[in-house]
Write a protein that holds these residues in place. Structure first.
Motif, PDB file in Angstrom:
ATOM      1  N   VAL A  30     -52.837  45.519 -59.605  1.00 41.72           N
ATOM      2  CA  VAL A  30     -54.150  45.212 -60.149  1.00 41.72           C
ATOM      3  C   VAL A  30     -54.670  46.311 -61.062  1.00 41.72           C
ATOM      4  O   VAL A  30     -55.626  46.113 -61.800  1.00 41.72           O
ATOM      5  N   LEU A  31     -54.025  47.480 -61.038  1.00 37.51           N
ATOM      6  CA  LEU A  31     -54.459  48.567 -61.909  1.00 37.51           C
ATOM      7  C   LEU A  31     -53.925  48.425 -63.327  1.00 37.51           C
ATOM      8  O   LEU A  31     -54.364  49.130 -64.226  1.00 37.51           O
ATOM      9  N   ASN A  32     -52.977  47.513 -63.527  1.00 33.82           N
ATOM     10  CA  ASN A  32     -52.374  47.363 -64.851  1.00 33.82           C
ATOM     11  C   ASN A  32     -51.845  45.941 -64.978  1.00 33.82           C
ATOM     12  O   ASN A  32     -50.651  45.696 -64.801  1.00 33.82           O
ATOM     13  N   MET A  33     -52.731  45.015 -65.290  1.00 29.44           N
ATOM     14  CA  MET A  33     -52.330  43.610 -65.323  1.00 29.44           C
ATOM     15  C   MET A  33     -53.169  42.834 -66.334  1.00 29.44           C
ATOM     16  O   MET A  33     -54.258  43.254 -66.724  1.00 29.44           O
ATOM     17  N   CYS A 106     -58.319  42.388 -74.253  1.00 30.63           N
ATOM     18  CA  CYS A 106     -57.380  43.514 -74.366  1.00 30.63           C
ATOM     19  C   CYS A 106     -57.221  44.382 -73.123  1.00 30.63           C
ATOM     20  O   CYS A 106     -56.174  45.000 -72.929  1.00 30.63           O
ATOM     21  N   SER A 107     -58.249  44.470 -72.292  1.00 27.86           N
ATOM     22  CA  SER A 107     -58.209  45.439 -71.195  1.00 27.86           C
ATOM     23  C   SER A 107     -57.204  45.069 -70.107  1.00 27.86           C
ATOM     24  O   SER A 107     -57.213  43.945 -69.603  1.00 27.86           O
ATOM     25  N   PRO A 108     -56.367  46.036 -69.687  1.00 26.59           N
ATOM     26  CA  PRO A 108     -55.464  45.820 -68.553  1.00 26.59           C
ATOM     27  C   PRO A 108     -56.059  46.351 -67.249  1.00 26.59           C
ATOM     28  O   PRO A 108     -55.363  46.449 -66.239  1.00 26.59           O
ATOM     29  N   ASN A 109     -57.348  46.686 -67.276  1.00 25.74           N
ATOM     30  CA  ASN A 109     -57.999  47.358 -66.141  1.00 25.74           C
ATOM     31  C   ASN A 109     -59.029  46.484 -65.431  1.00 25.74           C
ATOM     32  O   ASN A 109     -59.928  46.991 -64.765  1.00 25.74           O
ATOM     33  N   LEU A 110     -58.904  45.173 -65.565  1.00 28.56           N
ATOM     34  CA  LEU A 110     -59.873  44.266 -64.951  1.00 28.56           C
ATOM     35  C   LEU A 110     -59.317  43.568 -63.719  1.00 28.56           C
ATOM     36  O   LEU A 110     -59.941  42.661 -63.167  1.00 28.56           O
ATOM     37  N   GLY A 111     -58.145  44.002 -63.261  1.00 32.89           N
ATOM     38  CA  GLY A 111     -57.471  43.363 -62.130  1.00 32.89           C
ATOM     39  C   GLY A 111     -58.299  43.168 -60.880  1.00 32.89           C
ATOM     40  O   GLY A 111     -58.244  42.091 -60.260  1.00 32.89           O
ATOM     41  N   PRO A 112     -59.074  44.168 -60.450  1.00 26.48           N
ATOM     42  CA  PRO A 112     -59.838  43.983 -59.211  1.00 26.48           C
ATOM     43  C   PRO A 112     -60.857  42.850 -59.262  1.00 26.48           C
ATOM     44  O   PRO A 112     -61.354  42.417 -58.219  1.00 26.48           O
ATOM     45  N   TRP A 113     -61.179  42.375 -60.463  1.00 25.24           N
ATOM     46  CA  TRP A 113     -62.208  41.332 -60.595  1.00 25.24           C
ATOM     47  C   TRP A 113     -61.647  40.020 -61.134  1.00 25.24           C
ATOM     48  O   TRP A 113     -62.404  39.137 -61.534  1.00 25.24           O
ATOM     49  N   ILE A 114     -60.334  39.880 -61.157  1.00 24.68           N
ATOM     50  CA  ILE A 114     -59.736  38.626 -61.619  1.00 24.68           C
ATOM     51  C   ILE A 114     -59.859  37.576 -60.530  1.00 24.68           C
ATOM     52  O   ILE A 114     -59.544  37.815 -59.367  1.00 24.68           O
ATOM     53  N   ASP A 115     -60.329  36.402 -60.914  1.00 24.42           N
ATOM     54  CA  ASP A 115     -60.551  35.292 -59.989  1.00 24.42           C
ATOM     55  C   ASP A 115     -59.876  34.043 -60.541  1.00 24.42           C
ATOM     56  O   ASP A 115     -59.580  33.965 -61.734  1.00 24.42           O
ATOM     57  N   GLN A 116     -59.687  33.065 -59.683  1.00 24.60           N
ATOM     58  CA  GLN A 116     -59.124  31.797 -60.129  1.00 24.60           C
ATOM     59  C   GLN A 116     -60.146  31.043 -60.984  1.00 24.60           C
ATOM     60  O   GLN A 116     -61.352  31.145 -60.763  1.00 24.60           O
ATOM     61  N   ARG A 125     -60.066  34.092 -64.540  1.00 24.90           N
ATOM     62  CA  ARG A 125     -61.222  34.634 -65.243  1.00 24.90           C
ATOM     63  C   ARG A 125     -61.608  35.953 -64.569  1.00 24.90           C
ATOM     64  O   ARG A 125     -61.000  36.339 -63.566  1.00 24.90           O
ATOM     65  N   ILE A 126     -62.601  36.651 -65.134  1.00 21.46           N
ATOM     66  CA  ILE A 126     -63.161  37.812 -64.468  1.00 21.46           C
ATOM     67  C   ILE A 126     -64.497  37.424 -63.851  1.00 21.46           C
ATOM     68  O   ILE A 126     -65.207  36.566 -64.376  1.00 21.46           O
ATOM     69  N   LEU A 127     -64.827  38.057 -62.730  1.00 22.28           N
ATOM     70  CA  LEU A 127     -66.055  37.728 -62.020  1.00 22.28           C
ATOM     71  C   LEU A 127     -66.701  39.004 -61.487  1.00 22.28           C
ATOM     72  O   LEU A 127     -66.071  39.791 -60.782  1.00 22.28           O
ATOM     73  N   ASN A 128     -67.973  39.213 -61.859  1.00 23.10           N
ATOM     74  CA  ASN A 128     -68.770  40.342 -61.363  1.00 23.10           C
ATOM     75  C   ASN A 128     -68.189  41.717 -61.693  1.00 23.10           C
ATOM     76  O   ASN A 128     -68.245  42.639 -60.873  1.00 23.10           O
ATOM     77  N   VAL A 129     -67.644  41.869 -62.877  1.00 22.78           N
ATOM     78  CA  VAL A 129     -67.190  43.181 -63.329  1.00 22.78           C
ATOM     79  C   VAL A 129     -68.400  44.100 -63.436  1.00 22.78           C
ATOM     80  O   VAL A 129     -69.365  43.782 -64.147  1.00 22.78           O
ATOM     81  N   PRO A 130     -68.408  45.237 -62.736  1.00 23.94           N
ATOM     82  CA  PRO A 130     -69.585  46.127 -62.751  1.00 23.94           C
ATOM     83  C   PRO A 130     -69.716  46.851 -64.089  1.00 23.94           C
ATOM     84  O   PRO A 130     -68.990  47.791 -64.377  1.00 23.94           O
ATOM     85  N   SER A 234     -61.979  44.615 -53.996  1.00 25.61           N
ATOM     86  CA  SER A 234     -60.710  44.178 -53.420  1.00 25.61           C
ATOM     87  C   SER A 234     -59.699  43.749 -54.462  1.00 25.61           C
ATOM     88  O   SER A 234     -60.078  43.254 -55.500  1.00 25.61           O
ATOM     89  N   PRO A 235     -58.404  43.915 -54.184  1.00 21.02           N
ATOM     90  CA  PRO A 235     -57.382  43.497 -55.137  1.00 21.02           C
ATOM     91  C   PRO A 235     -57.434  41.998 -55.378  1.00 21.02           C
ATOM     92  O   PRO A 235     -57.857  41.240 -54.515  1.00 21.02           O
ATOM     93  N   ALA A 236     -56.995  41.592 -56.557  1.00 22.15           N
ATOM     94  CA  ALA A 236     -57.016  40.175 -56.910  1.00 22.15           C
ATOM     95  C   ALA A 236     -56.085  39.383 -56.014  1.00 22.15           C
ATOM     96  O   ALA A 236     -54.974  39.812 -55.727  1.00 22.15           O
ATOM     97  N   PRO A 237     -56.504  38.179 -55.550  1.00 25.88           N
ATOM     98  CA  PRO A 237     -55.674  37.367 -54.675  1.00 25.88           C
ATOM     99  C   PRO A 237     -54.305  37.072 -55.259  1.00 25.88           C
ATOM    100  O   PRO A 237     -53.316  37.091 -54.548  1.00 25.88           O
TER     101      PRO A 237
END
Length: 252
Positions: A30-33, A106-116, A125-130, A234-237
């Protein structure tokens, strides 16, 4: 089951080891995806020719050079979305929407907030990125006098012409009336893709849309923090499921 105490202990030890390895691998993932969406690459990597505002991610990007070019167009082929649906959007406002698009594509750093996502054009998609306080508040400040007819730009448009037009009965009015506070703009405009925070740039607790690449990408550390501490960190499912080995299941 006919297993001795020693055999059971050995199996539980292997189970624990595999679980630990899975958790570690999931965090690295999730740190590089890249999310599974319309224009994203399958895996992040260098893109030396990224255009203008997207150049921040040239060392490691989920977008191609062509996608970065289209992100700067008033109405690009990416989504046929027209920023100027209520008259011409001021340039100082438009630059924030371009930067928002660059971050998303472009960002590869949004993994923790990737949702279905259950849509025809993307599976994730991304959800609730702080989002950092400064990024959100400057976005609102530069756009407060721009004009729009909708609060949520993800849905509800009239697409009969092939591009987004204001729905019947809607009224074009300044952003500051549609989005009275910075949090309203950042959270509502893309269906809670972002979350307004009081965290500041450089603090390691919020994602920056804007940064100086000469000083490195600060979002790397932010993604690491949330991957380790939960999504609110939390890591992406998807990352976890892809890493779940058959051997682990056979031990349950």
């Amino acid at each position: 089951f006919g297993l001795s105490v020693r055999e059971m202990a050995a199996r539980w030890a292997v189970l624990g080891l595999l679980a630990a390895c899975m958790t570690s691998a999931a965090k690295k993932s999730v740190l590089n995806m890249c999310m599974d969406a319309k224009h994203h690459k399958t895996e992040p990597g260098p893109e030396g020719a990224l255009h203008d505002q997207c150049v921040l991610w040239k060392d490691n990007a989920c977008c191609t050079a062509n996608t970065s070019m289209e992100a700067h167009q008033d109405q690009s082929y990416l989504y046929n979305f027209n920023w100027n649906h209520c008259g011409v959007m001021p340039d100082k406002c438009k630059q924030h929407f371009i930067q928002d698009t660059c971050l998303y594509e472009c960002s590869p750093n949004l993994g923790p907030w990737i949702d279905q996502a259950d849509t025809s054009w993307r599976r994730e998609r991304i959800l609730n990125v702080p989002l950092c306080k400064e990024d959100c508040e400057l976005w609102w400040e530069d756009c407060k006098d721009a004009i729009t007819c909708k609060e949520n730009w993800h849905k509800g448009w009239n697409w009969t012409s092939g591009t987004n037009r204001c729905p019947r009965g809607s009224i074009c009015q300044p952003f500051k009336y549609v989005f009275p506070r910075p949090a309203d703009l950042c959270e509502k405009i893309w269906s809670n893709s972002y979350k307004y925070t009081t965290e500041h740039r450089g603090g390691g607790r919020c994602i920056q849309m804007w940064f100086d690449p000469a000083n490195g990408n600060p979002n790397v550390a932010v993604a690491k923090y949330y991957a380790q501490n939960g999504r609110d960190a939390s890591p992406a499912p998807r990352a976890v499921l892809l890493l779940l080995p058959a051997a682990l299941l056979s031990l349950l």
